[in-house]
Enzyme design. Sequence first.
Site, PDB file in Angstrom:
ATOM      1  CB  CYS A  50      -0.936   0.009   1.204  1.00 51.74           C
ATOM      2  SG  CYS A  50      -0.114  -0.152   2.789  1.00 51.74           S
ATOM      3  CD  GLN A 120       3.042  -5.508   2.926  1.00 53.55           C
ATOM      4  OE1 GLN A 120       4.061  -4.872   3.189  1.00 53.55           O
ATOM      5  NE2 GLN A 120       1.832  -4.984   3.069  1.00 53.55           N
TER       6      GLN A 120
END
Length: 447
Positions: A50, A120
């Site tokens: 993000c 991630q």
Amino acid sequence: MSVLLFGVSHRSAPVSVLEQLSTDESDQAKIIDEVLQSSLVTEAMVLSTCNRVEVYAVVEAFHGGLSVIGQVLSEHSGMGLGDLTKYAYVRYAEAAVEHLFSVTSGLDSVVMGEQQVLGQVRRAYAAAESNHTVGRTLHELAQRALSVGKRVHTETGIDSAGASVVSVSLEMAEKRIGGLAGRSAVVVGAGSMGALAAKHLVRAGVDRIDVVNRSLPRARRLAENISELGVPATAYTLDDISSVLATADVVVSSTGAVRPVMSLADVHHGLTARDGDRPLVMCDLGMPRDIDLAVAGLPGVHVIDMDRIQREPTARAAASDAEAARAIVAAEVANYLAGQRMAEVTPTVTALRQRAADVVEAELLRLDNRLPGLDSTHRDEVARTVRRVVDKLLHAPTVRVKQLAGAPGGDSYAEALRELFELDPQAVDAVSGGELPLIATDNDQPE
């Protein structure tokens, strides 16, 4: 070949630019595929979160590889290459290694020390591996980066200031409405971020949680998990968002949608159905945004987005913990690079030993031709003696050159060996590809 990083993150660009660059899994696969169409790039993976989009690639040439990656990202984002490069940063070779280690350790996150980035990076590597776009270089780099990240979180208190963007946003929400205990919450998005938000809300003591997701089965699964933790939870689809907002005190949204999933009309309709005028806090953790920007202008609504979170003091870890983490990263970078330099000299050393073995065998064959009557016992003793002499002569310099190769600039020693002993570059490359046997000696282990 060296590792090249081309990236844009919250440190280099505003949220609006990150929104343009935001990619889903299919986009990432396309980006890697297009990058690898160039003969200048041999390995690639994309880290997209993000707060960042980064392409890691193994390239034959710096400028050529940079041009390829920049052009591909420009086309996928719809941004002109000139505009993109205003916000981009580039790291090469040692600097690329240091950056990835720092990212995986949480040192480059919006919330200093957050652990989510470990997962991630792991997913980015797994995706690239499943698509066969990483080779030895990126495999070793990614695995080492994950190891470094785990070490930092184990040995320092860097994550004590906040485990994630979720925790910081909810701390801000709690201050805004005077606590979360007894409140009604909504989680929009049933992925990993949604699950993490739900856990934080349960620990905060909320009375109920509504889970909203595009896919109702996934929303139900998360709702069932929440209920098992002792908090009532109900699943809804995005079509029900207005009615769900009517009873909410706090909303946490993090979806993979490419456009807002909550419009101004959705939120307005929800507010008109509310009893009383209690405030509504909405945490927009989506990238791109999940909540229409105009919603922040509605009376009684407070939107906490990534821009606000970046400015929050609690998003920064204690200076001492950050310094300890950076020290670990610096040491790990030095060890990794030393290991890489030593690995690069190994094929040269092995090729040298192979060259010596070939010379010994040729001389023994010449001895057989000159002294055909030499009995096997004497012939074997001569062979052992010659091999021992060669081994002793090579042992010290080959061991020493490996030690020296670990220091900065150590690759020059391998080049010196190749020049001094006139080693064929193709023979060295063959060793790198595992095409030559390893030569064992009396005084050293196999190279």
